[in-house]
Design an enzyme around this catalytic site. Structure first.
Site, PDB file in Angstrom:
ATOM      1  N   ARG A  18       0.867  -0.642  -0.207  1.00 32.13           N
ATOM      2  CA  ARG A  18       0.417   0.173   0.273  1.00 32.13           C
ATOM      3  C   ARG A  18       0.588   1.299   0.169  1.00 32.13           C
ATOM      4  O   ARG A  18       0.700   2.243  -0.801  1.00 32.13           O
ATOM      5  CB  ARG A  18      -1.541  -0.010   0.816  1.00 32.13           C
ATOM      6  N   ASN A  36      -7.995  -3.061   1.656  1.00 31.49           N
ATOM      7  CA  ASN A  36      -7.167  -4.921   1.946  1.00 31.49           C
ATOM      8  C   ASN A  36      -8.694  -5.802   2.223  1.00 31.49           C
ATOM      9  O   ASN A  36      -9.678  -4.907   3.074  1.00 31.49           O
ATOM     10  CB  ASN A  36      -6.368  -5.134   2.960  1.00 31.49           C
TER      11      ASN A  36
END
Ligand SMILES: [Fe+3]
Ligand SMILES: [Mg+2]
Ligand SMILES: [Zn+2]
Ligand SMILES: [Zn+2]
EC number: 6.2.-.-
Lengths: 753, 333
Positions: A18, A36
């Site tokens: 990320r 996620n």
């Protein structure tokens, strides 16, 4: 402007994915969000056409080193919302929860730099880690991968750590095991009496090692027993305390230069040693006498490089090369819990370097060697597991229960096959409990409820009994798979083969479909079936497994088969008369058509080894002493009921002749192995002519022999075949579960219930 | 089930259970037989124990006994193990044509002598002779009835912490018969432990409810019998290798033969699960009794490893002692 939905599958959580995305969206001025999911990450991004294309390209080609993108689904959606910024949204659990989990990773270069940087707040902090490194598989209890589902749950992050964890530009953004001196776990030293020593634990450990003592060190997947490898006396003391007579120990060296002092290292081997997986790599000794007390039977040493901060800190104390062997009592699985380790290792270790970060699952070090520039796995465990073996077909959800001594299991989910870590010999209940616990854990982690269960055909394997019970309880179909068929299928899957192959499957022992023991097999077929077209003349094993330990019995046995008696000059022990009678009357004497046993016989007749202190030692010793020669023994291949059988009695006569002429065992051993090489290519050639099959797979524990493997491969290739070997799973029984999965899927199991 | 019945169906292991449970039991379903105990407890004027056994042994004369003695002991012992006092026996022979009268007489005498020792009467019997080649010398079947004296025995009474005892050296009969049959070594004198257990079992049952269950570990050995104790229970049994009584002779012979004394047959031993309160006293008592001199506490009942029998080895591992499917097959790869 366009809006795109990206559904990304793979190892993309907890590996700095990320933050990487965050940087990328800034570069391309992209807005939207990312979150996620249990199967990876999901994002919705908005931007200019061109930026979006570049963004996706970078995503695929520049992703962080630990991330693995398995699948990307791109979908254009309507511009219903206009995004003003880029946000990270809280994880959500979907129904089909599934995500790949990263293996444990060695400390990264950035963390290593900080570890030894006096100005850094984590200077000498033994648990330093970031999204690019640290423990994973061994601390994860459940998914999704969040701190409260790991054993780090007990440690609440301090403000500073929390800050790093929340800062998207930080290397520790969402690094679940993130911690520091103020908030994380700590190390401490415990002496033999169980007292905590109030000194620097690293320095104390180093002092102990320098003084020739043995220290149990808690690592990633369990404890190691560690001592100074240069101190032969200590190493021998360790052997005594561990009841480990002759089996080699693994070594850990300060750095690659240090290893080069003792071993030859080629480019491929260096790459393996330094990879983030940090396996033990078997390397050729520079001099045969090097570290004889570490590895006495063979010309190789198993070396690994440091992989945890603690290892680096210890080597910083002016140490160079250490024995680092799994900490366990002879047949127990590796110790991984503090109290149990203190109790069980008290008779071995003089001190303990402990810490209070719990290990949730055990994971032993992996062992590999190099073959043809590629990895040739011997034990696939830490650093590799639980990363799946990807195959090129969807086989659904199957549990394969593996074999027995080198037990492992496999759980499939479509194209992914999750092989377990090294589990060990299941004759002990502790190992069996570990096995059952791991099967449940894997089923939960990967959200797999198997629709079929595969197991070995051997009725007394614990794994078979487990499979029978589980299939009844879960109401799931049970598939018995023949041992050598599973080896063959394992090598096929390793190489993504689907066509018919000839399998040369050589190992020690496996239960055959005719109720005898096999192990020198030439099979032809595929996942859904096989024919046994070649084998060797069966060898009687007087006393069953006893003969596999007292290998002189196998020497007696082949001599008896050859001469109808044991010749006087080969009666090595008092009990030869009784053994002769057992052979004569076939008392507790099963038969095995096994190449592994033939090695045992030659080791005994040449008097280089009469009793094996670990499995397969006879073969290891013969490989070690062999001197290269072109000579070989004449041999016969007989067609017995449509099976081409290598009749070794004529070879035994020639070996006996050589022994009586005082020919060196080094030459006899090489001549014997050369014979096997010719046997393999000749039988394969004849089977090839009969069946028209052109592809050959080599599998089974015997193909860990580095004298045989390359030459068997080359000789069969010279006859015009394509020869495939293992490169992703082990050739020994550890790799069997993979083959069992595919055979069960294709209906190649033995229908006997 | 396989298509044909092979030798392993007679081994006493899992295959035998399969044969009994899948083929025989369905046709004779009654409460007593289904329990598969060594004998049946029947309701009559009083509670009785009823048991049957067939005897096939080669050679039929062996050190320490013969097929006749064995066939009385076998049934008598089974009745004793159920808490019964043996009273009556039935006796049937299947004899192969050509069998020597002299040998037959010797067997009959041995039966008579053993029956007297056990205080039982043979009350019914039968004899058949089969063609040469259709039998192996002689087969004997005995059935027995005894009165139930102690009706509290049962695996359901075992508790975590109970102790496991055995009344003497293990594996003697199986190894002695094998050595006699094969004439393997000279210098090892092994005698079968074949003996009636009526006296020893009384000594044990003197402790009443402190005795939870007992059995004579015959075919399949101690390991198989103990597996039967805990099968399907929420309890396991843990044995200690260093406490197992094994004679030097059996040890030596087993080493050479590659067999495990824990799986070798006994014909004059009792294994029992008993309360820890009386275990020491019981062992002392047994050691003073003929045939119980080597009695020992060998393990305990635990709530770990449910349904399994394990062996704490001297080097520290905990080996699983499973019920074998048939012969001990090699498993080392
Ligand atoms: Fe194998
Ligand atoms: Mg009976
Ligand atoms: Zn790092
Ligand atoms: Zn902190």
């Amino acid at each position: 402007m366009k809006t795109i939905r990206l559904d990304i599958n793979g190892i993309v959580q907890g590996v700095g994915f990320r933050p990487f995305i965050h940087k990328l969206v800034n570069d391309y001025n992209i807005k939207g969000w990312i979150k996620n999911t249990s199967s990876g990450v999901l994002m919705e991004i908005q931007g200019q056409d061109k930026s979006l294309i570049n963004f996706i390209q970078d995503l695929i080609f520049k992703n962080p080193k630990l991330s693995v993108i398995e699948k990307i689904k791109v979908e254009e959606i309507e511009n219903t919302t206009i995004y003003r910024d880029f946000k990270i949204i809280k994880s959500s659990e979907n129904k089909e929860k599934f995500t790949l989990i990263s293996p444990d990773v060695c400390i990264c270069d950035d963390c290593l730099r900080e570890l030894f940087d006096k100005r850094n707040r984590r200077y000498r902090y033994p648990f330093i880690n970031c999204t690019n490194c640290g423990p994973r598989f061994t601390i994860i209890k459940d998914i999704p991968y969040d701190r409260d589902k790991t054993t780090m749950k007990n440690f609440k992050m301090c403000e500073k750590c929390e800050g790093e964890y929340r800062e998207i530009n930080d290397r520790r953004y969402h690094a679940q095991p993130n911690c520091c001196f103020d908030c994380g776990p700590e190390i401490y030293f415990i002496d033999k009496e169980g007292n905590k020593i109030e000194k620097d634990p690293i320095k104390e450990t180093a002092n102990y090692i320098r003084e020739g003592k043995i220290v149990a060190i808690k690592g990633i997947g369990g404890f190691h027993l560690c001592c100074d490898a240069l101190n032969g006396e200590t190493v021998n003391e360790l052997r005594k305390r561990k009841h480990r007579d002759e089996k080699p120990f693994a070594l850990m060296a300060k750095n690659i230069e240090s290893i080069k002092k003792w071993c030859f290292i080629n480019e491929a081997e260096e790459k393996m040693l330094t990879s983030y997986k940090r396996p033990i790599v078997l390397l050729r000794k520079k001099y045969d006498k090097t570290f004889e007390y570490i590895s006495m039977d063979n010309r190789y040493l198993g070396f690994m490089l440091p992989y945890t901060p603690v290892h680096y800190l210890i080597f910083e104390e002016d140490l160079d090369v250490l024995v680092m062997t799994s900490a366990n009592l002879s047949d127990f699985p590796i110790e991984y819990k503090n109290e149990e380790a203190l109790e069980r290792l008290s008779s071995i270790a003089d001190g303990f370097l402990m810490n209070d970060r719990d290990i949730y699952v055990r994971c032993d070090d992996s062992v590999v060697r190099e073959f043809n520039g590629k990895e040739y796995p011997l034990r696939r465990s830490r650093g590799y597991v639980p990363f799946p073996i990807k195959i090129n077909e969807d086989i659904g959800k199957i549990l394969a229960c593996g074999a027995e001594q080198k037990s492992s299991f496999a759980l499939s989910r479509n194209n992914y096959i999750f092989l377990s870590q090294h589990i060990g010999d299941m004759k002990n209940i502790e190992t069996f409990d570990f096995y059952m616990h791991q099967i449940n854990h894997f089923q939960n982690l990967f959200n797999v409820k198997p629709v079929k269960i595969a197991c070995d055909f051997h009725p007394d394997y614990m794994s078979t009994q487990y499979a029978i019970k589980k299939s009844k309880e879960d109401g799931v179909l049970l598939c018995f798979v023949q041992h050598h068929h599973a080896h063959m299928a394992s090598c096929m899957a390793d190489n993504n083969l689907k066509k018919d192959v000839i399998g040369v499957i050589w190992d020690g022992t496996g239960y055959g479909i005719d109720g005898t023991i096999w192990g020198g097999e030439f099979l032809a077929g595929n996942y859904s079936g096989f024919k046994r077209l070649g084998s060797i003349k069966p060898i009687p094993l007087p006393g069953g497994d006893r003969a596999v330990k007292d290998i002189y019995r196998i020497g007696y046995s082949v001599l008896y088969e050859t001469y109808n008696k044991i010749p006087e000059d080969f009666r090595f022990y008092e009990d030869y008369l009784a053994i002769e009678k057992m052979l004569n009357k076939k008392i507790n004497t099963p038969y095995a058509s096994s190449i592994g046993r033939l090695f045992d016989a030659i080791a005994s007749i040449t008097n280089v080894k009469q009793k094996a202190s670990y499995e397969g030692q006879g073969a290891v010793v013969l490989e070690n002493i062999s001197q290269k020669t072109e000579e070989y023994y004449e041999f016969e291949i007989k067609d017995i009921n449509d099976i081409l059988k290598f009749d070794w009695t004529y070879v035994i006569e020639q070996v006996v002749y050589d022994v009586r002429k005082n020919i060196s065992p080094s030459i006899i051993s090489a001549k014997f192995m050369n014979t096997l090489i010719y046997v393999s290519s000749m039988i394969v050639e004849r089977i090839g002519k009969m069946t028209g099959i052109k592809d050959v797979v080599l599998s089974g524990g015997v193909f860990q022999n580095m004298y045989l493997l390359p030459q068997v491969k080359r000789n069969i290739e010279l006859k015009g075949f394509n020869v495939y070997c293992h490169s992703r799973v082990s050739a020994n029984d550890e790799g069997i579960a993979l083959g069992q999965c595919l055979i069960a899927y294709h209906g190649g199991d033995i229908k006997c219930v | 089930m396989d298509d044909i019945i092979t030798l392993s169906y007679g081994s006493g292991g899992r295959k035998t259970s399969e044969l009994i449970e899948d083929i025989i039991l369905p046709h004779f379903r009654n409460e007593e037989l289904s329990k598969l105990k060594d004998g049946a407890v029947l309701e009559g004027f009083e509670k009785m124990v009823f048991s049957t056994d067939s005897f096939v042994v080669n050679p039929y004369f062996f050190p320490g006994g013969d097929i006749g003695k064995l066939s009385v002991c076998g049934t008598v012992n089974d009745i004793c193990m159920c808490g019964g006092e043996p009273r009556y026996l039935s006796l049937s022979f299947i004899i192969e044509e050509g069998f020597k009268t002299k040998d037959f007489l010797r067997i009959i005498e041995s039966i008579e002598k053993t029956a007297k020792m056990c205080n039982v009467e043979v009350v019914t019997g039968d004899t058949k002779v089969v063609e040469k080649g259709k039998g192996d010398g002689i087969f004997i079947n005995t059935s027995g009835i005894g009165t139930l004296k102690y009706d509290f025995l049962g695996e359901d009474r075992m508790k975590d912490g109970d102790l496991v005892i055995v009344t003497g050296n293990i594996g003697d009969h199986g190894v002695a018969v094998m050595l006699e049959r094969e004439q393997l070594f000279t210098g090892i004198n092994l005698v079968s432990d074949c003996r009636p257990l009526n006296v020893l079992s009384k000594e044990i049952l003197y402790f009443k409810e402190n005795i939870k269950i007992m059995r004579d570990p015959t075919r399949g050995g101690l390991a198989t019998t103990l597996n039967e104790f805990v099968e399907g229970l929420e309890l396991g049994i843990e044995l200690y290798e260093d406490r197992l009584p094994v004679s030097n002779e059996v040890n030596t012979a087993c080493e050479i033969l590659g067999i495990d004394p824990l799986y070798s047959a006994n014909e004059g031993k009792i294994t029992a699960v008993v309360s820890p309160d009386i275990a020491e006293e019981l062992i002392e008592k047994l050691r003073k009794t003929e045939g119980g001199e080597k009695a020992a506490i060998i393990g305990k009942v635990t709530s770990n490893h449910k349904g399994r029998v394990t062996l704490k080895t001297e080097i520290g591992g905990t080996r699983i002692l499973t019920k074998l499917s048939g012969m001990q097959l090699p498993r080392i790869c």
